[in-house]
Design a protein around this motif. Structure first.
Motif, PDB file in Angstrom:
ATOM      1  N   PHE A   1       0.850  -1.187   0.000  1.00 43.01           N
ATOM      2  CA  PHE A   1       0.000   0.000   0.000  1.00 43.01           C
ATOM      3  C   PHE A   1       0.884   1.234   0.000  1.00 43.01           C
ATOM      4  O   PHE A   1       2.029   1.195   0.434  1.00 43.01           O
ATOM      5  CB  PHE A   1      -0.967   0.001   1.196  1.00 43.01           C
ATOM      6  CG  PHE A   1      -0.303   0.179   2.530  1.00 43.01           C
ATOM      7  CD1 PHE A   1      -0.113   1.438   3.069  1.00 43.01           C
ATOM      8  CD2 PHE A   1       0.133  -0.917   3.249  1.00 43.01           C
ATOM      9  CE1 PHE A   1       0.505   1.603   4.302  1.00 43.01           C
ATOM     10  CE2 PHE A   1       0.750  -0.766   4.477  1.00 43.01           C
ATOM     11  CZ  PHE A   1       0.935   0.495   5.010  1.00 43.01           C
ATOM     12  N   TYR A   2       0.308   2.316  -0.527  1.00 43.78           N
ATOM     13  CA  TYR A   2       1.046   3.566  -0.649  1.00 43.78           C
ATOM     14  C   TYR A   2       0.124   4.721  -0.299  1.00 43.78           C
ATOM     15  O   TYR A   2      -1.052   4.706  -0.632  1.00 43.78           O
ATOM     16  CB  TYR A   2       1.550   3.766  -2.090  1.00 43.78           C
ATOM     17  CG  TYR A   2       2.293   2.566  -2.631  1.00 43.78           C
ATOM     18  CD1 TYR A   2       3.641   2.379  -2.354  1.00 43.78           C
ATOM     19  CD2 TYR A   2       1.645   1.608  -3.396  1.00 43.78           C
ATOM     20  CE1 TYR A   2       4.322   1.275  -2.833  1.00 43.78           C
ATOM     21  CE2 TYR A   2       2.317   0.499  -3.875  1.00 43.78           C
ATOM     22  CZ  TYR A   2       3.655   0.331  -3.591  1.00 43.78           C
ATOM     23  OH  TYR A   2       4.316  -0.769  -4.055  1.00 43.78           O
ATOM     24  N   TYR A   3       0.690   5.748   0.332  1.00 42.74           N
ATOM     25  CA  TYR A   3      -0.063   6.974   0.586  1.00 42.74           C
ATOM     26  C   TYR A   3      -0.090   7.761  -0.709  1.00 42.74           C
ATOM     27  O   TYR A   3       0.955   7.978  -1.329  1.00 42.74           O
ATOM     28  CB  TYR A   3       0.604   7.799   1.688  1.00 42.74           C
ATOM     29  CG  TYR A   3       0.485   7.150   3.046  1.00 42.74           C
ATOM     30  CD1 TYR A   3      -0.624   7.374   3.841  1.00 42.74           C
ATOM     31  CD2 TYR A   3       1.474   6.302   3.527  1.00 42.74           C
ATOM     32  CE1 TYR A   3      -0.750   6.775   5.091  1.00 42.74           C
ATOM     33  CE2 TYR A   3       1.364   5.703   4.767  1.00 42.74           C
ATOM     34  CZ  TYR A   3       0.254   5.940   5.544  1.00 42.74           C
ATOM     35  OH  TYR A   3       0.130   5.344   6.771  1.00 42.74           O
ATOM     36  N   VAL A   4      -1.267   8.188  -1.130  1.00 40.46           N
ATOM     37  CA  VAL A   4      -1.381   8.905  -2.397  1.00 40.46           C
ATOM     38  C   VAL A   4      -2.084  10.242  -2.259  1.00 40.46           C
ATOM     39  O   VAL A   4      -2.385  10.873  -3.254  1.00 40.46           O
ATOM     40  CB  VAL A   4      -2.102   8.040  -3.480  1.00 40.46           C
ATOM     41  CG1 VAL A   4      -1.274   6.828  -3.823  1.00 40.46           C
ATOM     42  CG2 VAL A   4      -3.496   7.648  -3.045  1.00 40.46           C
ATOM     43  N   SER A   5      -2.354  10.678  -1.058  1.00 37.44           N
ATOM     44  CA  SER A   5      -3.015  11.961  -0.880  1.00 37.44           C
ATOM     45  C   SER A   5      -2.093  13.064  -1.361  1.00 37.44           C
ATOM     46  O   SER A   5      -0.886  12.998  -1.141  1.00 37.44           O
ATOM     47  CB  SER A   5      -3.350  12.196   0.589  1.00 37.44           C
ATOM     48  OG  SER A   5      -4.307  11.277   1.021  1.00 37.44           O
TER      49      SER A   5
ATOM     50  N   ALA B   1      -9.061  11.512   9.096  1.00 35.02           N
ATOM     51  CA  ALA B   1      -8.141  11.341  10.219  1.00 35.02           C
ATOM     52  C   ALA B   1      -8.095  12.608  11.072  1.00 35.02           C
ATOM     53  O   ALA B   1      -8.066  13.717  10.545  1.00 35.02           O
ATOM     54  CB  ALA B   1      -6.747  11.016   9.706  1.00 35.02           C
ATOM     55  N   GLU B   2      -8.093  12.397  12.369  1.00 35.41           N
ATOM     56  CA  GLU B   2      -7.933  13.508  13.314  1.00 35.41           C
ATOM     57  C   GLU B   2      -6.470  13.963  13.312  1.00 35.41           C
ATOM     58  O   GLU B   2      -5.578  13.219  12.904  1.00 35.41           O
ATOM     59  CB  GLU B   2      -8.331  13.068  14.722  1.00 35.41           C
ATOM     60  CG  GLU B   2      -9.767  12.598  14.840  1.00 35.41           C
ATOM     61  CD  GLU B   2     -10.774  13.699  14.579  1.00 35.41           C
ATOM     62  OE1 GLU B   2     -10.494  14.871  14.923  1.00 35.41           O
ATOM     63  OE2 GLU B   2     -11.849  13.386  14.034  1.00 35.41           O
ATOM     64  N   LYS B   3      -6.238  15.146  13.788  1.00 34.75           N
ATOM     65  CA  LYS B   3      -4.897  15.729  13.787  1.00 34.75           C
ATOM     66  C   LYS B   3      -3.875  14.824  14.487  1.00 34.75           C
ATOM     67  O   LYS B   3      -2.762  14.637  13.998  1.00 34.75           O
ATOM     68  CB  LYS B   3      -4.949  17.105  14.466  1.00 34.75           C
ATOM     69  CG  LYS B   3      -3.702  17.906  14.351  1.00 34.75           C
ATOM     70  CD  LYS B   3      -3.920  19.286  14.959  1.00 34.75           C
ATOM     71  CE  LYS B   3      -2.696  20.150  14.798  1.00 34.75           C
ATOM     72  NZ  LYS B   3      -2.917  21.499  15.318  1.00 34.75           N
ATOM     73  N   GLU B   4      -4.269  14.225  15.612  1.00 34.73           N
ATOM     74  CA  GLU B   4      -3.333  13.384  16.362  1.00 34.73           C
ATOM     75  C   GLU B   4      -3.103  12.015  15.715  1.00 34.73           C
ATOM     76  O   GLU B   4      -2.219  11.275  16.113  1.00 34.73           O
ATOM     77  CB  GLU B   4      -3.799  13.202  17.812  1.00 34.73           C
ATOM     78  CG  GLU B   4      -5.147  12.543  17.979  1.00 34.73           C
ATOM     79  CD  GLU B   4      -6.321  13.511  17.898  1.00 34.73           C
ATOM     80  OE1 GLU B   4      -7.457  13.022  17.963  1.00 34.73           O
ATOM     81  OE2 GLU B   4      -6.118  14.725  17.760  1.00 34.73           O
ATOM     82  N   GLN B   5      -3.883  11.674  14.696  1.00 31.88           N
ATOM     83  CA  GLN B   5      -3.714  10.404  13.989  1.00 31.88           C
ATOM     84  C   GLN B   5      -2.778  10.534  12.788  1.00 31.88           C
ATOM     85  O   GLN B   5      -2.494   9.549  12.123  1.00 31.88           O
ATOM     86  CB  GLN B   5      -5.069   9.890  13.492  1.00 31.88           C
ATOM     87  CG  GLN B   5      -6.028   9.483  14.592  1.00 31.88           C
ATOM     88  CD  GLN B   5      -7.358   9.038  14.022  1.00 31.88           C
ATOM     89  OE1 GLN B   5      -7.946   9.719  13.186  1.00 31.88           O
ATOM     90  NE2 GLN B   5      -7.810   7.888  14.468  1.00 31.88           N
ATOM     91  N   VAL B   6      -2.300  11.735  12.535  1.00 27.92           N
ATOM     92  CA  VAL B   6      -1.486  12.003  11.357  1.00 27.92           C
ATOM     93  C   VAL B   6      -0.055  12.329  11.769  1.00 27.92           C
ATOM     94  O   VAL B   6       0.177  13.050  12.730  1.00 27.92           O
ATOM     95  CB  VAL B   6      -2.077  13.175  10.534  1.00 27.92           C
ATOM     96  CG1 VAL B   6      -1.218  13.519   9.340  1.00 27.92           C
ATOM     97  CG2 VAL B   6      -3.487  12.846  10.105  1.00 27.92           C
TER      98      VAL B   6
ATOM     99  N   ASN C   1       7.541  16.121   4.296  1.00 27.31           N
ATOM    100  CA  ASN C   1       6.332  16.820   4.727  1.00 27.31           C
ATOM    101  C   ASN C   1       5.060  16.256   4.077  1.00 27.31           C
ATOM    102  O   ASN C   1       4.122  16.997   3.790  1.00 27.31           O
ATOM    103  CB  ASN C   1       6.449  18.329   4.476  1.00 27.31           C
ATOM    104  CG  ASN C   1       5.530  19.110   5.400  1.00 27.31           C
ATOM    105  OD1 ASN C   1       5.212  18.657   6.502  1.00 27.31           O
ATOM    106  ND2 ASN C   1       5.079  20.268   4.948  1.00 27.31           N
ATOM    107  N   GLU C   2       5.037  14.949   3.829  1.00 25.98           N
ATOM    108  CA  GLU C   2       3.847  14.289   3.298  1.00 25.98           C
ATOM    109  C   GLU C   2       3.110  13.597   4.443  1.00 25.98           C
ATOM    110  O   GLU C   2       3.732  12.953   5.293  1.00 25.98           O
ATOM    111  CB  GLU C   2       4.238  13.282   2.213  1.00 25.98           C
ATOM    112  CG  GLU C   2       4.832  13.965   1.002  1.00 25.98           C
ATOM    113  CD  GLU C   2       5.355  12.983  -0.028  1.00 25.98           C
ATOM    114  OE1 GLU C   2       5.235  11.760   0.166  1.00 25.98           O
ATOM    115  OE2 GLU C   2       5.903  13.457  -1.036  1.00 25.98           O
TER     116      GLU C   2
END
Length: 133
Positions: free
Chosen positions: A14-18, A35-40, A46-47
């Motif tokens: 899997f890959y982050y694609v946002s 996602a909440e701020k604390e989940q990121v 800076n991705e």
């Protein structure tokens, strides 16, 4: 914040694609989470990505998705012929499995599932890929 991940069943990765979803020639499933701020967390570039604890939950769900859909993954990987109805039924089962597994983890707030890339639906013997040519 919305985070989108690309699930590549053939590569079992899997890959982050946002924020942009790339075009692909392989079958992909995009899953988008709220996602909440604390989940990121953020990479050195800076991705955005899931924080370690949340990512562990996602990885556990992804392993289950791969394991429960091993048969269809092999069919896709080997470009096997299937009747139209069977491909559509297996794709529906796969999407249902993705949704079901991800919803087992309340910290993963799934808000959207997309399919992208090249998914077989109808194919005759003439359409089989001959990798020897």
């Amino acid at each position: 914040m919305k985070l989108t991940l690309s699930l590549d069943l053939l590569e079992q990765a899997f890959y982050y694609v946002s924020p942009m979803k790339p075009v692909s020639t392989v079958p992909l499933i995009y899953v988008t989470f709220l996602a909440e701020k604390e989940q990121v967390a953020y990479t050195t570039d800076n991705e955005a990505k899931f924080a370690r604890k949340i990512e562990r939950s996602f990885k556990a769900a992804f392993r289950e998705i791969i394991q429960k859909n091993q048969e269809y993954r092999e069919i896709l990987d080997q470009d096997k012929l299937l009747p139209l109805e069977e491909h559509l039924a297996k794709q529906a089962q796969l999407i249902h499995a993705v949704r079901t597994e991800l919803q087992k983890y309340p910290e993963l707030n799934l808000i959207r599932i997309d399919v992208a890339g090249s998914w077989p639906v109808f194919q005759t013997e003439a359409g089989t890929l001959d990798l020897t040519e």
